[in-house]
Design an enzyme around this catalytic site. Structure first.
Site, PDB file in Angstrom:
ATOM      1  N   ARG A 285     -16.358 -17.784  -8.376  1.00  6.89           N
ATOM      2  CA  ARG A 285     -15.942 -16.488  -8.998  1.00  6.89           C
ATOM      3  C   ARG A 285     -17.436 -15.359  -9.238  1.00  6.89           C
ATOM      4  NH1 ARG A 285     -10.752 -14.383  -8.651  1.00  6.89           N
ATOM      5  NH2 ARG A 285     -10.940 -12.284  -9.835  1.00  6.89           N
TER       6      ARG A 285
ATOM      7  N   ASN B 131       1.474   3.029  -2.529  1.00  9.87           N
ATOM      8  CA  ASN B 131       0.585   3.811  -3.430  1.00  9.87           C
ATOM      9  C   ASN B 131      -0.508   4.679  -2.798  1.00  9.87           C
ATOM     10  OD1 ASN B 131       1.672   4.568  -6.362  1.00  9.87           O
ATOM     11  ND2 ASN B 131       2.051   2.232  -5.828  1.00  9.87           N
TER      12      ASN B 131
ATOM     13  N   GLU C  62     -11.834  -3.334 -20.596  1.00  9.41           N
ATOM     14  CA  GLU C  62     -12.151  -5.027 -20.374  1.00  9.41           C
ATOM     15  C   GLU C  62     -10.757  -5.494 -20.855  1.00  9.41           C
ATOM     16  OE1 GLU C  62     -14.334  -2.905 -21.688  1.00  9.41           O
ATOM     17  OE2 GLU C  62     -16.304  -3.358 -21.159  1.00  9.41           O
TER      18      GLU C  62
ATOM     19  N   HIS D 273       0.525   1.476 -13.254  1.00  8.73           N
ATOM     20  CA  HIS D 273       1.071   0.143 -13.694  1.00  8.73           C
ATOM     21  C   HIS D 273       2.527   0.745 -13.883  1.00  8.73           C
ATOM     22  CE1 HIS D 273       1.769  -3.675 -15.731  1.00  8.73           C
ATOM     23  NE2 HIS D 273       2.607  -2.857 -16.484  1.00  8.73           N
TER      24      HIS D 273
ATOM     25  N   ASP E 102      -4.622  -3.795 -18.798  1.00  3.87           N
ATOM     26  CA  ASP E 102      -3.765  -2.423 -19.074  1.00  3.87           C
ATOM     27  C   ASP E 102      -3.813  -1.948 -20.422  1.00  3.87           C
ATOM     28  OD1 ASP E 102      -2.580  -3.183 -16.528  1.00  3.87           O
ATOM     29  OD2 ASP E 102      -1.121  -4.671 -17.474  1.00  3.87           O
TER      30      ASP E 102
ATOM     31  N   GLY F 166       0.861  -1.160  -0.008  1.00  3.60           N
ATOM     32  CA  GLY F 166       0.101  -0.040   0.026  1.00  3.60           C
ATOM     33  C   GLY F 166       0.820   1.391   0.060  1.00  3.60           C
TER      34      GLY F 166
ATOM     35  N   LEU G 191     -10.996  -7.630 -12.558  1.00  2.00           N
ATOM     36  CA  LEU G 191     -12.262  -7.006 -12.028  1.00  2.00           C
ATOM     37  C   LEU G 191     -13.255  -7.657 -12.711  1.00  2.00           C
ATOM     38  CD1 LEU G 191     -11.495  -3.046 -11.949  1.00  2.00           C
ATOM     39  CD2 LEU G 191     -11.276  -5.018 -10.311  1.00  2.00           C
TER      40      LEU G 191
ATOM     41  N   ALA H 115       8.123   7.982 -10.038  1.00  2.00           N
ATOM     42  CA  ALA H 115       7.143   8.107 -10.847  1.00  2.00           C
ATOM     43  C   ALA H 115       5.727   7.654 -10.228  1.00  2.00           C
ATOM     44  CB  ALA H 115       7.276   7.060 -12.181  1.00  2.00           C
ATOM     45  N   GLU H 116       5.455   6.397  -9.671  1.00  2.00           N
ATOM     46  CA  GLU H 116       4.135   6.193  -9.154  1.00  2.00           C
ATOM     47  C   GLU H 116       3.542   7.114  -8.339  1.00  2.00           C
ATOM     48  OE1 GLU H 116       3.406   1.754  -8.283  1.00  2.00           O
ATOM     49  OE2 GLU H 116       5.388   1.725  -9.340  1.00  2.00           O
TER      50      GLU H 116
HETATM   51  C1  GAR Z   1       3.030  -1.000  -7.495  1.00  2.00           C
HETATM   52  O1  GAR Z   1       4.316  -0.900  -8.102  1.00  2.00           O
HETATM   53  C2  GAR Z   1       1.988  -1.020  -8.566  1.00  2.00           C
HETATM   54  O2  GAR Z   1       2.329  -0.343  -9.600  1.00  2.00           O
HETATM   55  C3  GAR Z   1       2.153  -2.597  -8.975  1.00  2.00           C
HETATM   56  O3  GAR Z   1       1.940  -3.200  -7.917  1.00  2.00           O
HETATM   57  C4  GAR Z   1       2.895  -2.513  -6.920  1.00  2.00           C
HETATM   58  C5  GAR Z   1       2.131  -2.126  -5.566  1.00  2.00           C
HETATM   59  O4  GAR Z   1       2.817  -1.572  -4.511  1.00  2.00           O
HETATM   60  N1  GAR Z   1       0.797  -2.889  -9.700  1.00  2.00           N
HETATM   61  C6  GAR Z   1       0.784  -3.445 -10.754  1.00  2.00           C
HETATM   62  O5  GAR Z   1       1.615  -4.300 -11.215  1.00  2.00           O
HETATM   63  C7  GAR Z   1      -0.647  -3.795 -11.444  1.00  2.00           C
HETATM   64  N2  GAR Z   1      -0.377  -4.376 -12.691  1.00  2.00           N
HETATM   65  P1  GAR Z   1       1.798  -1.028  -3.316  1.00  2.00           P
HETATM   66  O6  GAR Z   1       1.079  -1.880  -2.512  1.00  2.00           O
HETATM   67  O7  GAR Z   1       3.215  -0.631  -2.405  1.00  2.00           O
HETATM   68  O8  GAR Z   1       1.215   0.381  -3.871  1.00  2.00           O
END
Ligand code: GAR
Length: 215
Positions: free
Chosen positions: A66, A14, A148, A110, A151, A12, A94, A180-181
């Protein structure tokens, strides 16, 4: 006020960037209504609790099939009446009914420059392993709307990050997060909260000039 739900599966960081962004006023006019995890052990749930936000766990493992998970997940999400769903490291596919119902109201972070190193099988550390195996010199992160495909939705923001000669998947992952993120995800939410993001012909138009850097 933009009411958002953040879906998580792991650490978590992000989510933390979003919570900090709101607290520091970098994300305006936004409130996190709930944090939803598929993983009961996700540290992200603790981060939510520390900020007084409701954290809930709903996992496919709790359901016989599911279909019943999909129904319960959508019901739970609907109960918060959110304007935007943020996938912040959410590793569950999803339900299509949710994508249709929340068209252009779900965003995902991503850890690569889409369309590189994305799609089925590319998540978390695997993305950075792929980038290093290919020997790219620049990677980065992308925030996009969810459709749908995997990415494939309209791209909102991207931020490049240089790969260094001595990078391991772990060091590259950390640098992509830091550079970046944790920047573009809060920025994208703020742009949406201020009504500056529009989707036209399957592409995102940002209704704001980017800040110019001094040369
Ligand atoms: C992040 O690097 C995010 O970009 C990636 O998972 C990580 C989660 O980290 N997401 C993907 O790869 C989605 N395809 P976090 O739990 O520390 O935010």
């Amino acid at each position: 006020m933009l009411n958002i739900a953040v879906c998580v599966s792991g650490g978590g960081t992000n989510l933390q960037a979003i919570l900090d962004g709101i607290e520091q006023g970098e994300i305006t006019n936004t409130r996190v209504a709930a944090v939803i995890s598929n993983n009961p052990g996700a540290y992200a749930l603790e981060r939510a609790e520390n900020h007084g936000i409701e954290g809930v766990c709903i996992s496919p493992k709790q359901f016989p099939d599911r279909e019943s998970f999909n129904r319960a997940f959508l019901e739970k999400l609907d109960s918060y009446q959110v304007d935007l769903v943020v996938l912040a490291g959410f590793l569950v596919v999803l339900p299509e009914s949710m994508i249709q119902k929340y068209r252009n109201r779900i965003i995902n972070i991503h850890p690569s420059l889409i369309p590189s190193f994305c799609g089925t099988g590319y998540y978390g550390l695997k993305v950075h392993e792929g980038a290093l195996a290919r020997g790219v010199k620049v990677t980065g992160a992308t925030v996009h709307f969810v459709d749908e495909g995997t990415d494939t939705g309209p791209i909102i923001l991207q931020q490049p990050v240089m790969v260094e000669q001595e990078d391991t998947p772990e060091t590259l992952q950390r640098r992509v997060m830091e550079q970046a993120e944790w920047k573009i995800l809060p920025r994208a939410i703020d742009l949406i909260a201020r009504g500056k993001v529009r989707v036209e012909d399957g592409k995102v138009v940002i209704l704001e000039q980017p800040k110019r850097r001094k040369l």
